[in-house]
Design a protein around this motif. Structure first.
Motif: not given
Length: 201
Positions: A71-77, A117-123
């Motif tokens: 739903l949003n990047p906060i919840e995503e993490l 993987k994380m770099q792509d996802c987090v960006k």
């Protein structure tokens, strides 16, 4: 049979540790001879390598699913954190630390794959946060995404964060909050505070 061996080995390595589990242990659990394992894997190093990258691919697929439906990047993490914790059995045996200590070449390759993987996802997540007004518009996405990876890797170093002092769950939750509080907007902080309150471990 190869798949059965890697699946059982992954389960045992993540629960008991890479060092303590022997080829005999795996053979015994599967009810097969050790020779059968050696038909598929030349030695334990090759088995550890296969297990490591299969677990990585499995986790990567799960993370992609979360990123595509969050739903949003906060919840995503937070959802990613929960997914990884469940997949790695809570890291009771510190598999990454053991991998680094006993299988450094495999660890180095894994770390690079994790970074990519994380770099792509987090960006993407950071940009989503900026676009939706949850993260500050002036953050440096390239820098913050690398800092996030560096921090997440750093908290898994048992020399810096001994497990008798900090559980891995506490470290991940605390680091997530630390990371997010540095980049959220006023709107973002309200969502973060609500999320922390309703999802406290």
């Amino acid at each position: 049979m190869r798949e059965k061996i890697t699946h059982k080995a992954a389960e045992m390595f993540l629960t008991l540790g890479f060092k303590s589990v022997t080829m005999d242990d795996i053979a015994h659990e599967l009810g097969i001879s050790k020779k059968t394992i050696y038909v598929h894997f030349k030695n334990k190093i090759k088995l550890v390598e296969a297990v490591t990258f299969e677990v990585f691919e499995s986790i990567s697929e799960g993370i992609d699913g979360i990123c595509n439906t969050s739903l949003n990047p906060i919840e995503e993490l937070y959802d990613i954190k929960m997914f990884v914790m469940q997949h790695l059995k809570g890291e009771k045996t510190s598999p990454q630390y053991q991998l680094k200590k006993y299988y450094p070449k495999i660890y180095d390759v894994l770390k690079f794959k994790q970074f990519e993987k994380m770099q792509d996802c987090v960006k993407k997540s950071l940009q989503k946060g900026i676009d939706t007004g949850l993260f500050r518009s002036n953050i440096d996405v390239e820098f913050i995404s690398r800092m996030y990876f560096n921090g997440m890797t750093g908290i898994k170093d048992e020399r810096l964060f001994p497990h008798e002092m900090f559980t891995i769950n506490y470290l991940m939750e605390s680091y997530l909050e630390y990371h997010l509080r540095a980049i959220v907007t006023e709107n973002g902080i309200q969502i973060l505070n609500k999320f922390i309150t309703s999802n406290q471990s």
